[in-house]
Every structure is written in C-alpha cells, then in structure tokens.
Design a protein around this motif. Structure first.
Motif, PDB file in Angstrom:
ATOM      1  N   LEU A 170       6.260  17.505   7.486  1.00  0.00           N
ATOM      2  CA  LEU A 170       7.267  18.402   6.923  1.00  0.00           C
ATOM      3  C   LEU A 170       6.602  19.512   6.098  1.00  0.00           C
ATOM      4  O   LEU A 170       5.581  19.286   5.470  1.00  0.00           O
ATOM      5  N   PHE A 207      10.866   9.784   2.827  1.00  0.00           N
ATOM      6  CA  PHE A 207      10.575  10.838   3.794  1.00  0.00           C
ATOM      7  C   PHE A 207       9.284  10.588   4.557  1.00  0.00           C
ATOM      8  O   PHE A 207       9.136  11.026   5.697  1.00  0.00           O
ATOM      9  N   ALA A 208       8.330   9.901   3.912  1.00  0.00           N
ATOM     10  CA  ALA A 208       7.047   9.703   4.582  1.00  0.00           C
ATOM     11  C   ALA A 208       7.107   8.532   5.560  1.00  0.00           C
ATOM     12  O   ALA A 208       6.487   8.570   6.614  1.00  0.00           O
ATOM     13  N   TYR A 209       7.825   7.494   5.187  1.00  0.00           N
ATOM     14  CA  TYR A 209       7.851   6.305   6.032  1.00  0.00           C
ATOM     15  C   TYR A 209       9.301   5.917   6.325  1.00  0.00           C
ATOM     16  O   TYR A 209       9.748   4.841   5.922  1.00  0.00           O
ATOM     17  N   VAL A 269       0.498   4.327  -2.611  1.00  0.00           N
ATOM     18  CA  VAL A 269       0.333   5.732  -2.235  1.00  0.00           C
ATOM     19  C   VAL A 269       1.433   6.581  -2.878  1.00  0.00           C
ATOM     20  O   VAL A 269       1.171   7.629  -3.474  1.00  0.00           O
ATOM     21  N   PHE A 283       1.086   9.558  -5.644  1.00  0.00           N
ATOM     22  CA  PHE A 283       1.584  10.903  -5.347  1.00  0.00           C
ATOM     23  C   PHE A 283       2.500  11.388  -6.460  1.00  0.00           C
ATOM     24  O   PHE A 283       2.346  12.490  -6.995  1.00  0.00           O
ATOM     25  N   PHE A 322       9.478  10.026  -1.789  1.00  0.00           N
ATOM     26  CA  PHE A 322       8.268  10.139  -0.980  1.00  0.00           C
ATOM     27  C   PHE A 322       8.247   9.040   0.077  1.00  0.00           C
ATOM     28  O   PHE A 322       8.008   9.298   1.260  1.00  0.00           O
ATOM     29  N   TRP A 333       0.831  -1.203   0.000  1.00  0.00           N
ATOM     30  CA  TRP A 333       0.000   0.000   0.000  1.00  0.00           C
ATOM     31  C   TRP A 333       0.870   1.260   0.000  1.00  0.00           C
ATOM     32  O   TRP A 333       0.485   2.285  -0.556  1.00  0.00           O
ATOM     33  N   MET A 334       2.074   1.168   0.572  1.00  0.00           N
ATOM     34  CA  MET A 334       2.958   2.331   0.537  1.00  0.00           C
ATOM     35  C   MET A 334       3.407   2.601  -0.897  1.00  0.00           C
ATOM     36  O   MET A 334       3.462   3.747  -1.340  1.00  0.00           O
ATOM     37  N   ILE A 363       0.726  11.937  -9.924  1.00  0.00           N
ATOM     38  CA  ILE A 363      -0.180  13.085  -9.964  1.00  0.00           C
ATOM     39  C   ILE A 363       0.595  14.392  -9.828  1.00  0.00           C
ATOM     40  O   ILE A 363       0.465  15.300 -10.640  1.00  0.00           O
ATOM     41  N   PHE A 364       1.445  14.494  -8.805  1.00  0.00           N
ATOM     42  CA  PHE A 364       2.007  15.800  -8.476  1.00  0.00           C
ATOM     43  C   PHE A 364       3.284  16.134  -9.233  1.00  0.00           C
ATOM     44  O   PHE A 364       3.696  17.288  -9.250  1.00  0.00           O
ATOM     45  N   GLN A 382      10.127   2.446   7.694  1.00  0.00           N
ATOM     46  CA  GLN A 382       9.883   1.291   6.840  1.00  0.00           C
ATOM     47  C   GLN A 382      10.826   1.254   5.638  1.00  0.00           C
ATOM     48  O   GLN A 382      10.859   0.273   4.921  1.00  0.00           O
ATOM     49  N   VAL A 411       0.682   3.128   8.537  1.00  0.00           N
ATOM     50  CA  VAL A 411       1.708   3.950   9.173  1.00  0.00           C
ATOM     51  C   VAL A 411       1.407   5.411   8.868  1.00  0.00           C
ATOM     52  O   VAL A 411       1.009   5.745   7.751  1.00  0.00           O
ATOM     53  N   ASN A 412       1.587   6.270   9.874  1.00  0.00           N
ATOM     54  CA  ASN A 412       1.398   7.706   9.641  1.00  0.00           C
ATOM     55  C   ASN A 412       2.404   8.198   8.615  1.00  0.00           C
ATOM     56  O   ASN A 412       3.539   7.749   8.573  1.00  0.00           O
ATOM     57  N   ASN A 413       1.971   9.146   7.812  1.00  0.00           N
ATOM     58  CA  ASN A 413       2.808   9.671   6.752  1.00  0.00           C
ATOM     59  C   ASN A 413       3.703  10.772   7.302  1.00  0.00           C
ATOM     60  O   ASN A 413       3.250  11.888   7.554  1.00  0.00           O
ATOM     61  N   GLY A 414       4.985  10.451   7.513  1.00  0.00           N
ATOM     62  CA  GLY A 414       5.902  11.412   8.121  1.00  0.00           C
ATOM     63  C   GLY A 414       6.104  12.655   7.292  1.00  0.00           C
ATOM     64  O   GLY A 414       6.455  13.719   7.802  1.00  0.00           O
ATOM     65  N   MET A 415       5.889  12.535   5.991  1.00  0.00           N
ATOM     66  CA  MET A 415       6.101  13.678   5.111  1.00  0.00           C
ATOM     67  C   MET A 415       5.071  14.770   5.368  1.00  0.00           C
ATOM     68  O   MET A 415       5.326  15.942   5.116  1.00  0.00           O
ATOM     69  N   MET A 416       3.884  14.372   5.873  1.00  0.00           N
ATOM     70  CA  MET A 416       2.841  15.360   6.139  1.00  0.00           C
ATOM     71  C   MET A 416       3.277  16.353   7.211  1.00  0.00           C
ATOM     72  O   MET A 416       2.797  17.478   7.264  1.00  0.00           O
TER      73      MET A 416
END
Lengths: 400, 208
Positions: B183, A188-190, A155, A159, A185, A151-152, A162-163, A193, B176-181
């Motif tokens: 930032l 930095f987001a996870y 996502v 992202f 992404f 799922w990561m 699209i962006f 993991q 998992v929470n999105n750490g980038m959010m």
C-alpha cells in the motif's frame, strides 16, 4: 526492600556522569523510579502546579482500570476454547490458568519490544525513561485476537512505537494512539491473520491444558457474522443473545468483548478523574444517534443496519474504544468544547464505518485513529472561535 | 548567474547532497505510485533519466531563442514530445511493464523534477553541463526509486524482480508477507526512513 534500596544506592556512582556505566544512566534511573517512589513528582523549576500525581501514577490507575477487562479476557479466551473443544464442564481455575498462559507470551512480547525501544531511545537521547509504554503494552495484547502470531505483535509494536511515538518526540508527543496503530498495522499488513473466522478463538491446548477444537469449527465474531448476514431475521437471531454479548462471552479480541467490564473500568477512570467524561458521554451519544439513523433506514446491502442502536454499543470493540482509546489525553482534543465534538464524531464514525463499509466489520479502531488526526484541527477551530468571541466583546465594551 | 560549478559536481551533487527526492522532496507522487515492485520502478527510473537528459539538452540549445514569457509552454512541449516517444517505445518493446506503469509514464510531464531542472539549470547553461545535470538528477531519482521498490517488493511480496527470494521454509515457519508494504503509505514511510538515514550521515542538511 531496604536491602534492595541499599544495593541501588551502592551502585549509583557507576551510573553518574563520569562513572564507568554512565552510558546506562537512564536505565538505572528508570529502574530506581520504578522500584521506589521518587522524591519529586514535579520538576523543581518551571512547574507551577504541584500535585502528588505524576505520569507513573496516572498510568498505573489506567492499568488498574483495564484489569477487569483483562481478567475477564483470560476467562473468556478459555471459555471460547472450551466451547470449541465441545466441553460440557467449565472448571473455573483451570480455565483461568489456560487464559493466563495463552495471553502471557503476548503481554511479554509487547512489553519487551516496546520497552526495549523506549530504553534504547532514552539512552540515545540521554533522557529519562518515560512510563508511557506501561498502558500501551497491556493494551496491545488486549485489542488483538488471541491467535495473533507473536512475531507479528513484535513487528507491529516496534513499528508503532518507532513511527508514531519516538520520531515525534516520545511519550506525550505521539500523534496517534500507539496501541491502535499497532492494531491497524496488523490489520492492514496481515489481513488474513487478523480477520476471518479462525483467529478470535484459541484452538490449541496451551501447556497441556485444554483440548483441540472440533473439526469444522468456526469462531466468527458476532459482528463478522452480521456483516455476512443476508436478512434481518438472521441478524435478529445473532443479536437475540445480547446478554451474553454484554457480559462478554462471545468471540472477539482478547480484552474487549465484555461491555460490563469496560463499564467497571470506565467507573474507575471517571472516579479517579483520569479520563474525560465529556468524551465518553459524547461518543456514546454519537454512537447511539448514528446507530438510530442506520437502524431507521435498514437495507440488505448493509446488514449491520438491522442492529438496533443499543446492540451497536455492546457488540465489538465500540465500548472499549470509547472508554480506553478515545479518552487518551495525548491524542484526544484538549479544549472542553473540542472534547464534545471529538467524542461525538468518534462514536458516529465508528458506526458509519461498521455499517456502511463492508470491508471493516468493526469501525471503532479506524474511527478513533481518524479523529486522532483531526483532534488538533478541532482544537484550533475552538480556540479561534473563542478568540473571535472575546475580541467582539472587547470591541463592543470599548464602544459603549 | 551564480559562481560557476564544475561539471563533475553538476553530475555528482544530485546523487546525495542535492538529491531531488530526499533533499528537494520533488517527484514524490511517482515514488509512491510505481514502487510496489522493482521492475516498474527501474523502468520508470530509466525513462525519467532519458527524458530529463534530452529535455535538458534541447532546452539548453534553445535557451537563447525562447522568449521568457512563453518558456514554460516551450518546456512543456519539449517534455511532452519526449514522454510520448518513451511511452511508445515502452509499448512496442516492453508492453507488460508499460501496462503496469499505466498513466505514470505520461505523468512524467508533470513530474516536478523536470520542470525544476529545466527552469533552474537548462535555461542558464550550455548543453553539455545541462546533459550531465539531467543524467545526474535522473540517476538521483532512480536510485531512490529502486531502493524504495527493493524494500517494498522484498517485504511486501517476498520477491525481487518477480523471483521469489524469501525461502519456502520461512513461509512454512509462519512468516507472512507484509501486505501493508504494497500500500502507498509504506512508500512514504520507507522514503522517510531513507531521509532519516541520509540526514543522520550528512549532518549539514539537518534543520534546526
């Protein structure tokens, strides 16, 4: 094949303007050109260069160039898993099957999400579906650790597509490399993991193949170990095994461990003229010279500076990044002089980040993204200096 | 002076078609800085509403006595005075939040929305419309702040106003929470998404 062609011809009227499925025109078009060679590879009007090559063939050749890395990634995933499980025998075909089954869901997710968005956007804008995602879709699973949750990947792919791509106008207009943005992404987001000791080696059996990892097993990448090393002897012990790193039998992201397979891919790209040799060569020079500078001033604060310049090239994703990422024609510099500057800075920045920023054991991803941002500026300066030089020539010849 | 606008429009325009953040693109720095959590964003929004409304009224009252060539200085003094009052009030009654907001309350002084409204509206209008304009623009700013903070806190921390919203079963299933959010770059992208949606609805704002 003929039957398929007939079938397509039969349903075509439904997708023409006015037909009951005209809203799905671009989907039909995409499927038709995917299955059969289109008659026209260049636009009928406005194109002055006619070539049998089109973006689809370009993409397919790049995918072919990626195949050695991909196949080796399948083997290496299984090899690392077998090592982790403490096996002493390495049955080749079982391992290939394991690697294939381990990576298959990631490839499917990446293509489903990316192509899904492309289809929807193409439909929405009433454009043809572009082939741009063919390469990106295979790159994404290759540059991610094998244990990244599906799922990561979904996502992050959504992202990035699209962006970075669609909002700027679709294929050919992306400002950054889409696959690398997906990776960044995720990073930095996870962060938990995507880095550390437990994500680079598959530890669970897939479809009943393989075993469970031994207790207390850690699968840190060599660069990860080097980043936490405390002495040059320790770094030396890790890099003593450089032949395995060159072949690629080390933990790492799925498709980027093998420098040998990257070289095969580079040969395919260069032979077919798909990628710029200037960018690859200058990135190599940049990496080597920055590696040499770092190695000339070793310090315990920056353990990666104990690595020789040669080791810097074969560990981590450096080779993969300069061959397959930095040469992306959309995001690299376009001017010929600009390519030298761009490539050199990609190589040098990758080593600078790797050595001097302890937060990022591997800097190739960030270096390429950074230089993607600067590529238009480099081009601008090159073009301006060219204009200036030629203006001067005109002035001097007019005077004499 | 342009044609006279109705008071209701003065109040309502900044909500949508003349929104200070997503249409005029002012005050972006604080949107990036204070929206990682919902609570500080709300406090920040309220503070800006208060400062903007009262500075608008004060400048509007003084508008006929301020010499034109020193008007910026007068505006700054008024805004700075109000900001100091707000900052002291927060320190006295909501110390935890004021620590989180740190310099950003003080930096309301430099918020472009304030100077923009004072220059563009308060200097040329009576106190009551100026008050409505201040409150309207403040709310327009606060609404965007809260929307951005809502998404950033929900996706970045799994909480809203500090209470956990994402159920534990999600985390057990591997969410998992999105750490980038957390930032700042994601604040920019969330604002961009709001602008995108807003322009898609209000077609007359689209540029060619």
């Amino acid at each position: 094949m003929k039957g398929l062609k007939k079938q397509l011809e039969r349903i075509r009227p439904h997708f023409q303007p006015g037909g009951k499925l005209s809203a799905l025109h671009s989907v039909y078009d995409g499927m038709e050109t995917f299955l059969f060679t289109p008659n026209e590879t260049a636009a009928e009007k406005g194109a002055h260069i006619r070539d049998a090559n089109d973006s689809k063939r370009t993409m397919i050749i790049v995918v072919m160039a990626l195949m050695p890395c991909f196949l080796f990634g399948m083997y290496n995933t299984a090899y690392q898993h077998w090592l982790a499980a403490g096996a002493s025998e390495f049955p080749f075909w079982t391992m290939m099957l394991y690697g294939f089954l381990a990576v298959l869901p990631r490839v499917i997710v990446s293509y489903l999400v990316g192509l899904g968005i492309e289809f929807v956007v193409a439909q929405w804008r009433k454009e043809e579906i572009q082939e741009g995602f063919l390469v990106t879709g295979i790159l994404i699973p290759m540059i991610c650790p094998i244990e990244t949750p599906l799922w990561m990947i979904a996502v992050a792919t959504a992202f990035a597509v699209i962006f970075v791509k669609e909002v700027f106008g679709g294929t050919g207009y992306n400002i950054l490399n889409v696959a690398l943005v997906t990776r960044a992404f995720l990073f930095f987001a996870y962060p938990k993991q995507m880095s550390g000791d437990n994500v680079f080696v598959a530890t669970d059996p897939v479809c009943g193949i393989g075993g469970a990892a031994a207790d207390g097993f850690t699968g840190a990448t060599p660069l990860g170990e080097i980043a936490t090393a405390t002495s040059s002897e320790q770094v030396g012990r890790i890099t003593a095994d450089w032949w395995n790193a060159f072949i690629g039998l080390i933990p790492g992201s799925f498709g980027e461990t093998s420098t040998l397979c990257v070289l095969i891919g580079a040969a395919i790209l260069l032979f077919s003229g798909m990628a710029s040799w200037k960018i690859m060569l200058s990135a190599l020079i940049g990496g080597l010279s920055m590696g040499a500078v770092a190695h000339a001033f070793p310090s315990a604060t920056f353990p990666a500076s104990y690595m020789s310049a040669f080791d810097q090239l074969i560990y981590g994703g450096f080779a993969f990044a300069i061959v397959f990422m930095a040469t992306d024609p959309v995001t690299a510099a376009r001017t010929e002089t600009g390519k030298w500057i761009y490539g050199f800075l990609v190589g040098a920045m990758a080593i600078v980040i790797r050595v001097y920023n302890s937060g990022y054991p591997e800097g190739a991803m960030l270096a390429v993204l950074l230089m993607n941002v600067f590529a238009p500026l480099i081009d601008y300066c090159v073009v301006q200096s060219n204009v200036k030089r030629r203006l001067n020539r005109v002035k001097t010849s007019a005077r004499s | 002076m342009a044609e006279k606008i109705k008071n209701s429009q003065v109040f309502l325009n900044p909500f949508s078609k003349d929104n200070p953040v997503i249409v005029q693109v002012l005050g972006i720095c604080s949107v990036l800085a204070v929206t990682a959590k919902l609570a500080p964003a709300m406090v920040m929004g309220i503070s800006v509403i208060a400062v903007l409304a009262f500075s608008n009224v004060i400048i509007s009252l003084l508008r006929n006595t301020i010499p034109t060539n020193i008007r910026i200085i007068v505006q700054l003094v008024v805004v700075a005075g109000l900001v100091v009052i707000v900052s002291q009030l927060l320190k006295a009654y909501a110390y935890a939040v004021s620590v989180q907001l740190s310099v950003f309350i003080g930096l309301i002084i430099t918020n472009c929305i304030l100077m923009g409204r004072l220059e563009a509206f308060a200097l040329g209008n009576k106190p009551w419309p100026a008050f409505l304009d201040g409150v309207g623009n403040g709310i327009g700013y606060a609404v965007i702040l809260v929307i951005v903070a809502f998404f950033r806190e929900l996706l970045g921390s799994g909480t809203l106003l500090g209470y956990q919203v994402v159920p534990d079963s999600f985390y057990e299933a591997g969410y998992v929470n999105n750490g980038m959010m957390i930032l700042p770059p994601m604040a920019l992208i969330v604002v961009a998404c709001i602008i995108w949606a807003h322009r898609a609805i209000n077609k007359d704002l689209q540029e060619n």
